[in-house]
Design an enzyme around this catalytic site. Structure first.
Site, PDB file in Angstrom:
ATOM      1  N   LYS A 145       0.833  -1.206   0.000  1.00 34.73           N
ATOM      2  CA  LYS A 145       0.000   0.000   0.000  1.00 34.73           C
ATOM      3  C   LYS A 145       0.872   1.261   0.000  1.00 34.73           C
ATOM      4  O   LYS A 145       0.569   2.229  -0.689  1.00 34.73           O
ATOM      5  CB  LYS A 145      -0.959  -0.004   1.193  1.00 34.73           C
ATOM      6  CG  LYS A 145      -2.112  -1.000   0.989  1.00 34.73           C
ATOM      7  CD  LYS A 145      -2.945  -1.178   2.239  1.00 34.73           C
ATOM      8  CE  LYS A 145      -4.008  -2.253   2.057  1.00 34.73           C
ATOM      9  NZ  LYS A 145      -4.624  -2.654   3.324  1.00 34.73           N
TER      10      LYS A 145
ATOM     11  N   LYS B 231      -3.993  -9.607  -9.813  1.00 30.27           N
ATOM     12  CA  LYS B 231      -5.059  -9.995  -8.888  1.00 30.27           C
ATOM     13  C   LYS B 231      -6.267  -9.049  -9.064  1.00 30.27           C
ATOM     14  O   LYS B 231      -6.088  -7.836  -9.122  1.00 30.27           O
ATOM     15  CB  LYS B 231      -4.536  -9.889  -7.447  1.00 30.27           C
ATOM     16  CG  LYS B 231      -5.606 -10.137  -6.390  1.00 30.27           C
ATOM     17  CD  LYS B 231      -5.131  -9.717  -5.014  1.00 30.27           C
ATOM     18  CE  LYS B 231      -6.136  -9.099  -4.191  1.00 30.27           C
ATOM     19  NZ  LYS B 231      -7.087  -8.932  -3.494  1.00 30.27           N
TER      20      LYS B 231
ATOM     21  N   LYS C 119     -10.654  -4.367  -5.902  1.00 29.90           N
ATOM     22  CA  LYS C 119     -11.425  -3.119  -5.955  1.00 29.90           C
ATOM     23  C   LYS C 119     -10.504  -1.939  -6.230  1.00 29.90           C
ATOM     24  O   LYS C 119     -10.895  -0.965  -6.842  1.00 29.90           O
ATOM     25  CB  LYS C 119     -12.081  -2.852  -4.596  1.00 29.90           C
ATOM     26  CG  LYS C 119     -13.166  -3.796  -4.225  1.00 29.90           C
ATOM     27  CD  LYS C 119     -13.527  -3.569  -2.754  1.00 29.90           C
ATOM     28  CE  LYS C 119     -14.070  -4.803  -2.103  1.00 29.90           C
ATOM     29  NZ  LYS C 119     -13.643  -4.961  -0.710  1.00 29.90           N
TER      30      LYS C 119
HETATM   31  P1  ADP Z   1     -10.143  -6.168  -2.646  1.00 35.08           P
HETATM   32  O1  ADP Z   1      -8.740  -6.652  -2.881  1.00 35.08           O
HETATM   33  O2  ADP Z   1     -10.934  -6.123  -3.897  1.00 35.08           O
HETATM   34  O3  ADP Z   1     -10.177  -4.860  -1.877  1.00 35.08           O
HETATM   35  P2  ADP Z   1     -10.880  -7.328  -0.144  1.00 35.08           P
HETATM   36  O4  ADP Z   1      -9.494  -7.043   0.335  1.00 35.08           O
HETATM   37  O5  ADP Z   1     -11.988  -6.538   0.452  1.00 35.08           O
HETATM   38  O6  ADP Z   1     -10.867  -7.209  -1.728  1.00 35.08           O
HETATM   39  O7  ADP Z   1     -11.174  -8.866   0.015  1.00 35.08           O
HETATM   40  C1  ADP Z   1     -12.304  -9.466   0.590  1.00 35.08           C
HETATM   41  C2  ADP Z   1     -12.130 -10.963   0.515  1.00 35.08           C
HETATM   42  O8  ADP Z   1     -12.088 -11.372  -0.858  1.00 35.08           O
HETATM   43  C3  ADP Z   1     -10.806 -11.459   1.126  1.00 35.08           C
HETATM   44  O9  ADP Z   1     -11.012 -12.718   1.754  1.00 35.08           O
HETATM   45  C4  ADP Z   1      -9.900 -11.598  -0.052  1.00 35.08           C
HETATM   46  O10 ADP Z   1      -8.880 -12.548   0.164  1.00 35.08           O
HETATM   47  C5  ADP Z   1     -10.875 -12.062  -1.127  1.00 35.08           C
HETATM   48  N1  ADP Z   1     -10.411 -11.654  -2.452  1.00 35.08           N
HETATM   49  C6  ADP Z   1     -10.325 -10.378  -2.907  1.00 35.08           C
HETATM   50  N2  ADP Z   1      -9.832 -10.360  -4.162  1.00 35.08           N
HETATM   51  C7  ADP Z   1      -9.585 -11.647  -4.512  1.00 35.08           C
HETATM   52  C8  ADP Z   1      -9.057 -12.284  -5.673  1.00 35.08           C
HETATM   53  N3  ADP Z   1      -8.717 -11.593  -6.747  1.00 35.08           N
HETATM   54  N4  ADP Z   1      -8.931 -13.631  -5.656  1.00 35.08           N
HETATM   55  C9  ADP Z   1      -9.288 -14.362  -4.569  1.00 35.08           C
HETATM   56  N5  ADP Z   1      -9.793 -13.824  -3.428  1.00 35.08           N
HETATM   57  C10 ADP Z   1      -9.941 -12.487  -3.401  1.00 35.08           C
END
Ligand code: ADP
Ligand code: TRP
Length: 326
Positions: free
Chosen positions: A111, A191, A194
Site C-alpha cells: 500500500k 489480482k 477493488k
Molecule cells: P479487494 O482486494 O478487492 O479490496 P478485499 O481485500 O476486500 O478485496 O477482500 C475481501 C475478501 O475477498 C478477502 O477474503 C480476499 O482474500 C478475497 N479476495 C479479494 N480479491 C480476490 C481475488 N482476486 N482472488 C481471490 N480472493 C480475493
C-alpha cells in the site's frame, strides 16, 4: 467449530471476492458450521474519507452478503463498528506486538509502494484484523490467498498474548484458503481487486458484465491462428465457471484455431450472468429497503457483542485492567 470472516466496504463486490471468499462462507454456513460474517468498516477508514460513499458501500456490501446467501438466521451477520470491544482488544494486542513484526507485513508495504500515506491506521491494520478474529474465539478463517499473512500474524499474536500472561486466553485460529481459486485474476491479469480498477463486478446488468469481459487483456493472435490456453486470462476465469467438458472443448478450440478470444469472452459473460442472475435479483430487492438492512445488522450486532463481551472480560481480567461501569 466457529468460522469467521470479514470484507471491507471499500468498493463494489467483484467475482474475485465471491470465488475467493464469499462462496466459501455460504458453503460453510450451509454445512452447519457456526458462522460469524461481518463488514470491516473500521478497516475501510484506512482507504476512504468519504462518509457518504462509506455509508453507500456499507449498504452495498450488506445487500451483497445477503444476496449471495448469508442467512442472518443461520450466521451471526454484523457490522464491525457495532462491536466497539474490537478496538479495545486491538489495544491489548498492540501491547504484545513487536514493531519488527508489523514492518514485515506485505499488504502494508504494497500500500505504501502504491502511494498511500503511511499512517498508524494502515500500519496497525493487521492487529485490528487479529482482534476481529480473536474476539469471537474463531477456529477457522476462510479468505483469499492475499490474506494468508494476516491470518499468520493473528496466530502469532494470539500465541504471544497467551505467553505474555501464561494462560490460554485466546484461541489460535487456522486460515482456510481454497487453493483452486486462491487468486482470481482481474481483466488485466493482475489480482482482481477493488483498488486496481480491473474487476468484473458481481452486481450489475448483463450488458455491463459483457462490456467488462470484452476488456479482458489477451495477446493479439489473430482469430484463425491456434492459441495457448495455458496463458490466457479468459481461460483462467472460465475455469471458475465452465463445466469440465465445456472448458475442455474451449481449450481444444483454442489449440485448433478459428476460435477468437471474443468468442471465449462472450461465453464467459454468459456464464457469469447465468450464475449470478438470482443473486442480482435478490440484491436489487434488498438494496431498495435500506431500513431493513440496518435492522438485520442491528440484530446481528447484539449477538456479536454478547460474545465479544465475554472474551473481553477474560482479557481484561488476565491483564489486571478494571472497568468500573459494568
Ligand atoms: P479487494 O482486494 O478487492 O479490496 P478485499 O481485500 O476486500 O478485496 O477482500 C475481501 C475478501 O475477498 C478477502 O477474503 C480476499 O482474500 C478475497 N479476495 C479479494 N480479491 C480476490 C481475488 N482476486 N482472488 C481471490 N480472493 C480475493
Ligand atoms: N483484511 C481483510 C480484507 O481486506 C478484511 C478483514 C478485516 C478480515 N478483518 C478480518 C478478513 C477478519 C478475515 C477476518 O479482505
Amino acid at each position: 467449530m466457529r468460522v469467521l470472516s470479514g470484507i471491507q466496504p471499500s468498493g463494489k463486490l467483484h467475482i474475485g471476492n465471491y470465488f475467493g471468499a464469499m462462496a466459501q462462507f455460504v458453503e460453510s454456513q450451509n454445512r452447519g458450521d457456526e458462522g460469524f460474517y461481518f463488514l470491516a468498516n473500521y478497516h475501510a477508514l484506512t482507504s476512504t474519507r468519504d462518509s457518504e460513499l462509506l455509508r453507500e458501500l456499507t449498504l452495498h456490501l450488506t445487500a451483497g452478503y445477503l444476496a449471495v446467501g448469508i442467512d442472518p438466521q443461520k450466521s451471526v451477520f454484523f457490522l464491525q463498528s457495532d462491536v466497539p470491544q474490537v478496538t479495545e482488544l486491538c489495544w491489548f494486542l498492540n501491547t504484545v506486538c513487536p514493531v519488527s513484526f508489523m514492518e514485515k507485513a506485505h499488504s502494508y508495504k504494497d500500500k505504501i509502494a502504491k502511494g498511500m500515506a503511511a499512517n498508524m491506521g494502515l500500519f496497525d491494520y493487521p492487529v485490528l484484523q487479529a482482534a476481529d478474529i480473536l474476539i469471537y474465539d474463531s477456529n477457522v478463517v476462510p479468505v483469499g490467498q492475499d490474506q494468508k499473512q494476516h491470518i499468520e500474524m493473528t496466530r502469532d499474536l494470539a500465541i504471544k498474548f497467551n505467553q505474555a500472561y501464561d494462560k490460554e486466553v485466546l484461541v489460535v485460529p487456522e486460515p482456510r484458503i481454497r487453493e483452486a481459486v486462491a487468486v482470481v485474476p482481474g481483466i488485466d491479469g493482475q489480482k482482481m481487486s477493488k483498488s486496481y480498477n480491473n474487476t468484473i463486478d458481481l452486481f450489475q446488468t448483463p450488458k455491463q458484465t459483457k462490456k467488462q469481459c470484452a476488456k479482458i487483456v489477451t495477446d493479439s493472435t489473430p482469430l484463425e491462428d491456434p492459441k495457448d490456453p495455458a496463458n490466457c486470462n479468459v481461460i483462467a476465469l472460465l475455469k471458475l465457471l465452465a463445466s469440465e467438458e465445456e472448458l475442455a472443448e474451449i481449450e481444444a478450440n483454442y489449440r485448433k484455431g478459428g476460435y477468437g478470444y471474443g468468442h471465449a469472452k462472450n461465453r464467459l459473460a454468459e456464464l457469469i450472468n447465468e450464475k449470478f442472475a438470482d443473486a442480482r435479483e435478490k440484491y436489487d430487492a434488498l438494496i431498495a429497503s435500506p431500513d431493513e438492512l440496518w435492522d438485520i445488522l442491528r440484530e446481528g450486532g447484539k449477538k456479536a457483542r454478547a460474545v465479544a463481551d465475554t472474551t473481553m472480560r477474560r482479557v481484561r481480567d488476565v491483564a489486571g485492567i478494571a472497568i468500573t461501569y459494568q
